[in-house]
Each structure stands twice: as C-alpha cells, then as structure tokens.
Design a protein around this motif. Structure first.
Motif, PDB file in Angstrom:
ATOM      1  N   GLN A 143       0.829  -1.215   0.000  1.00 45.95           N
ATOM      2  CA  GLN A 143       0.000   0.000   0.000  1.00 45.95           C
ATOM      3  C   GLN A 143       0.861   1.261   0.000  1.00 45.95           C
ATOM      4  O   GLN A 143       0.576   2.217  -0.733  1.00 45.95           O
ATOM      5  N   ASP A 144       1.902   1.237   0.802  1.00 48.54           N
ATOM      6  CA  ASP A 144       2.793   2.400   0.830  1.00 48.54           C
ATOM      7  C   ASP A 144       3.464   2.607  -0.526  1.00 48.54           C
ATOM      8  O   ASP A 144       3.619   3.739  -0.987  1.00 48.54           O
ATOM      9  N   TYR A 145       3.807   1.495  -1.132  1.00 48.66           N
ATOM     10  CA  TYR A 145       4.453   1.590  -2.439  1.00 48.66           C
ATOM     11  C   TYR A 145       3.485   2.154  -3.487  1.00 48.66           C
ATOM     12  O   TYR A 145       3.840   3.023  -4.293  1.00 48.66           O
ATOM     13  N   LEU A 146       2.227   1.664  -3.462  1.00 49.53           N
ATOM     14  CA  LEU A 146       1.226   2.158  -4.417  1.00 49.53           C
ATOM     15  C   LEU A 146       0.897   3.623  -4.162  1.00 49.53           C
ATOM     16  O   LEU A 146       0.686   4.394  -5.103  1.00 49.53           O
ATOM     17  N   ARG A 147       0.853   4.007  -2.906  1.00 47.33           N
ATOM     18  CA  ARG A 147       0.589   5.421  -2.593  1.00 47.33           C
ATOM     19  C   ARG A 147       1.699   6.312  -3.140  1.00 47.33           C
ATOM     20  O   ARG A 147       1.439   7.419  -3.633  1.00 47.33           O
ATOM     21  N   SER A 148       2.902   5.850  -3.025  1.00 45.32           N
ATOM     22  CA  SER A 148       4.014   6.639  -3.551  1.00 45.32           C
ATOM     23  C   SER A 148       3.931   6.773  -5.067  1.00 45.32           C
ATOM     24  O   SER A 148       4.384   7.769  -5.632  1.00 45.32           O
ATOM     25  N   LEU A 149       3.329   5.781  -5.718  1.00 44.26           N
ATOM     26  CA  LEU A 149       3.165   5.862  -7.172  1.00 44.26           C
ATOM     27  C   LEU A 149       1.997   6.767  -7.562  1.00 44.26           C
ATOM     28  O   LEU A 149       2.051   7.475  -8.576  1.00 44.26           O
ATOM     29  N   LEU A 150       0.921   6.739  -6.763  1.00 42.90           N
ATOM     30  CA  LEU A 150      -0.280   7.518  -7.097  1.00 42.90           C
ATOM     31  C   LEU A 150      -0.170   8.981  -6.689  1.00 42.90           C
ATOM     32  O   LEU A 150      -0.885   9.826  -7.239  1.00 42.90           O
TER      33      LEU A 150
END
Length: 340
Positions: free
Chosen positions: A24-31
């Motif tokens: 989730q943290d990784y996806l948030r950093s992408l979004l």
C-alpha cells in the motif's frame, strides 16, 4: 509440535500484513504524483473491470450527502412534499424530500429539497434539471451550490427573457409550448400571486442557448392568447423597474441651532476642544463688545402731556340768586345754596 505450528502461522500472518502495508505504501508513492484527471481515469477503468472496485467507489461517493442532496426551486404554491418526491423518484430511491413552508403563514416558499440514497441518482436528476410540476417549471441543482447553481452562468443575462402582457388564461404549459419553438428551454414559468394563485400577467423564460433567446426576441409574430405580448431581456426590464423605484433626491434641510448646554456649529463646546460641524482645525471667531449695537430704548406706552389749568369762574348771585357759603366742595370749589 502444536506450539511450533501456531508460531509459524502467527509469523506467516504477521509477514502477510507487513507485506500488505508495504504494498500500500508503495502504491501510494506511485499515485501521489498523479493529478486528479489521471486518478479518475484509472479508477473508472478499474471499476469497469472489477465489480468489487465499482461498489467501493459507489459507497465512498454516496457517503457524503452533499453529493446526493438537490435544491429544487420554482415550485407552485400548492405543490406538496409528496408531489415533489413523486416527480423525482424516477431517477432513483429517495432518502428524504420536503417542500419548505413559511413558519408564520404556513404557505409554501416555492422551493424544496430532495436527498437521494445514491449519488448516481442525483447525477441522473441533474441530467434533466427542469421538470414541470403542478403547472410550474421547477429547476434543480446541487444544494451545496444554492441559488448559484447551473443557471448562474456568464451568459444568463442573454438567455433569460421577460414575457409581458399575458392573458390571465395563459398557463405555464401554454407559455412553454409557445416559446419552445425557438429552442430548448431550461427554465420558465408564469408569475402567480401568492395569495390568490392567479396570473400576474407576465412570466420568464430561460433558454439553454443565447441563439434561441435571440430568435424569440427577433420574431415579429408575438401573438399569444389573443394578445400581443412583450418579449425582451429580463435584465432590461429589471433595470427599468429599478429606475422607476429610485427614491426622490434628498433636499438639504437647515439644521436648527442646538439647545442651551449643547455644542453649536462654529462655537467651542463647553468642555473645550474644536467646534462641532466644521473641519479641524478651526479657530473660533471672537468679536469685541463695541461691535454690537446698543439695544433701542422702548418708547413710552402713552404720550405724556402737561396738565392744563383753567381759571376759576365766579358765579354772580344776581344771576343765579345764590349766596356763597364756606367752601367745602370737591376740588376746593365753593358750594352755593339757595337764598332764603
């Protein structure tokens, strides 16, 4: 052995949760760097492919009632809450709907609110904002926008028309049918009296385009209900009305001198300071006592004259037949008694 299995299961679940949070943290950093249009496009494509994501989006969008509550204006005075809800229930399930009434008079205030259960129902209703309810053209928009809804656009002044000289028999349906020949109507209604519910002889029509409004104004054939009607921009009519109601120009009235004990213009107040009624600083003028004329002497109420004296006339006893006696009369004059 059982304790070892439990430990492995707990460690596996902890590792799974750690991996999920890391993902989730990784996806948030992408979004995070993406702008709103990109996020909307992404979520819409995911929602169309995965029904579970579509349901999640729907629940989040409908959580806040601000996206589901509509403001409906232009209602007839006899429209009830039940009639209002029945006119809007075609778009979806209604959570709440009511006409607003005046507390003092108990009469409708001409507007109400509709709250849908789902946001898509409100969006569907906004797709057709104009509805004919009880002979009036009602218009809706999001309640959070208030009166500054969809109709408040920069070109509204060129789209809204004033229709005057209407016959009392002309209803809103007849008015909209007549002016519908020039283009699509966004809003329109005959003006009715609140107390008698009778036509006031005029109305308003708002087109969706400026071109349709121009066609209605330029058409020379303006005969409706056996009368020649007046068609012009509503702002033009409003400007003339305001000009007729302007207050009369104010006439300057001289200010009377203040009573004793109060500051007067040009004179210093009793407690000192600058005089009242003049710009500061101001020097108070003083005059010597000799510059004032002495008061005139009042004339005597009656003219005075010197006393006039008259000589005494002695009476002859021969002619009067009297003999003088000791003077005892008034004013020192002698009395005369008859001779015996």
């Amino acid at each position: 052995m059982e304790d070892m299995k439990k430990r492995k299961m707990e460690e596996g679940s902890n590792n799974g949760s750690d991996e999920t949070s890391t993902t989730q943290d990784y996806l948030r950093s992408l979004l995070d760097p993406l702008n709103k249009p990109q996020l909307v496009d992404l979520l819409s494509r995911l929602g169309s492919q995965y029904p579970s994501i579509a349901e999640e989006i729907k629940s989040l969008a409908s959580a806040d009632p601000v996206h589901r509550k509509l403001f409906v204006r232009g209602l007839a005075w006899n429209t009830t809450s039940e009639t209002l809800c029945s006119a809007f229930q075609m778009h979806g399930e209604i959570e709440e709907g009511a006409v607003i009434y005046d507390k003092a008079t108990g009469k409708s205030r001409g507007y109400g609110f509709i709250t849908y259960k789902h946001m898509e129902s409100a969006q569907s209703a906004l797709g057709a904002p104009s509805k004919l309810i009880d002979g009036r053209m009602a218009v809706c928009n999001l309640a959070c926008e208030g009166l500054t809804g969809a109709s408040t656009t920069p070109d509204l002044a060129q789209r809204k028309l004033y229709i005057g000289g209407l016959s009392p028999e002309i209803s809103t349906e007849m008015l909209l049918h007549f002016f519908g020949r020039y283009g699509e109507i966004e809003e329109g209604s005959v003006a009715y009296d609140k107390d008698t519910n009778e036509s006031r002889g005029f109305g308003f029509v708002t087109y969706k385009t400026v071109e349709a409004a121009k066609k209605a104004i330029d058409d020379p054939h303006k005969l409706l209900g056996g009368r020649t009607i007046i068609v012009k921009l509503a702002d033009t009519h409003k400007g003339k009305t305001v000009q007729m109601q302007l207050p009369a120009p104010m006439v300057p009235v001289p200010v009377p001198m203040a009573a004793a004990g109060y500051a007067q213009p040009g004179k210093a107040p009793a407690g000192g300071g600058a005089p009242v009624g003049y710009p500061y600083p101001q020097t108070v003028a003083s005059y010597p006592a000799s510059s004032y004329p002495s008061p005139p002497v009042a004339p005597a109420p009656f003219p005075t004259q010197s006393q006039i004296s008259y000589p005494q006339v002695s009476a002859k006893k021969e002619s009067l037949g009297l003999s003088p006696t000791t003077p005892v009369g008034m004013g020192g004059y002698p009395y005369y008694y008859p001779k015996q």
